[in-house]
Design an enzyme around this catalytic site. Sequence first.
Site, PDB file in Angstrom:
ATOM      1  N   GLU A 167     -31.750  85.881 -52.675  1.00 47.25           N
ATOM      2  CA  GLU A 167     -32.399  85.614 -51.703  1.00 47.25           C
ATOM      3  C   GLU A 167     -32.210  84.038 -51.387  1.00 47.25           C
ATOM      4  OE1 GLU A 167     -35.856  88.274 -50.441  1.00 47.25           O
ATOM      5  OE2 GLU A 167     -34.851  90.222 -51.008  1.00 47.25           O
ATOM      6  N   GLU A 363     -33.072  94.946 -54.525  1.00 48.23           N
ATOM      7  CA  GLU A 363     -35.270  94.969 -54.502  1.00 48.23           C
ATOM      8  C   GLU A 363     -34.777  96.786 -53.776  1.00 48.23           C
ATOM      9  OE1 GLU A 363     -36.734  91.803 -53.611  1.00 48.23           O
ATOM     10  OE2 GLU A 363     -35.784  90.499 -54.438  1.00 48.23           O
TER      11      GLU A 363
END
Length: 462
Positions: A167, A363
């Site tokens: 991310e 995730e």
Amino acid sequence: MKKTYEIPNHFMIGTSSSAWQIEGCAGKKPGQESWAELFYQTNPHRWYDERGPQKASDFYHHYKDDIATMAKFGMNTFRFTIQWPRFMQGNEVDPDESAYYQDVINTIKAHGMKPIISLEHWEIPAKLFKEQDGWVSRKTIDAYLHYVDCALHAFHDDVDTWFAFTEPNIPIDNGYIKKIWYPFVHDPQRAYQAHFHKILATAKAVALAHQKYPNITMGAMVHMTPIYAASNDIRDVQAAYYTDLFEVRLYLDAYLKGEIPSEIFTELKKYNCLFAYGPNDLEIIHENPVDLLGIDYYFPIRVQARNTPYEGPFCSKVYYEDYVWPEREYNANRGWEIYPKAILDVGRRIQKDYGNKPWFVSENGIGIEGEDRYRNDKGYIDDDYRIDFIQRHLGYALQAKEEGCNVYGYLIWSFIDNLSAINAFKNRYGLLELDLNTYQRIPKKSLHWLQNVMQKGELSVE
């Protein structure tokens, strides 16, 4: 009507974590502070209950038991992060921390699980923020590549799947666009300079890995927020196109195609926030796409055309207003829509637009506040909402696999309740409950459910 999916052999099922969110700063030496400590030290009042990364989930002292628990309940994969400032003491590898991470790897493998390492999940050394504005500075790329080389040298024989970043956009967008995380500014020029430096650093990490460590693969994990237009009206479709350009394609095109979309340059130049880049930078990005992609998916973004002009410094909100889908499911604790089918949509998009490159769900999870209200008479949390969430999202990942999408895993966030920036332990994500007073780990109902799925080797979805 129920649909039953067989879980393919070698399909990864497990959990993901980030070092600062489970290790915290337990065991660190002076000078090993990260962005997270800097964030907390400068603004402790912003964090829920003023609880910061002092111990986090204390994985640092519990990793042997935690990994044994993962394996006991049937997981076959664990993705963790090396804390850059913990592993490096200045420009040198810290031998104590290198030994710690080596034992984490050894423990994962001893339990028959696959270790996956992410090299950076917002764990930039605080020193680089203080001295050169973090990823806004090109010098940070050199410091990062030195760390990457050291980490790969230490562990490449034992770990074959690596990720340059997790991310990469989140701390930049929250820190330089939304102004809600450290360093709390709204400066789009610095934001997109930092974005570009992370994209370039990823390409250079891929090149380094391919040149020196040919036995490994190097990928990147993106925070995926699929964009959905409110209607087929041309204005809504255009709003979705430009939102997707900045929220998704900025990284996805760079990572999978080796190019930054031309409209990015056009739009940033129009708004006077185009990043600086060197004569060979775009060629380096073009020649070094990632080997595999991690998809961190939590929620979609639904958009409609703007009805009122956007005021303020540039960001993707220039192009859209939020749209609330009348049929949405909603997690009010996090303020996020629940939309499992997005995983299938992502898989189809990668298949159609990106040559069906290999990917997995790196995730996916649900954070709930006040989970104690779901405690049963035996003292355990009956988190049926988490079971439902995982069941449907995993189901769409397996459907994508059946349709020929090159997806090969699904990792849950997370194995234990963990610290989050600002929210601390307000919202709980874990399959294991963490008692913050004793640091005892207590299995939730979802962990037993997952164990049953793994034992059967199949998943049934309504």
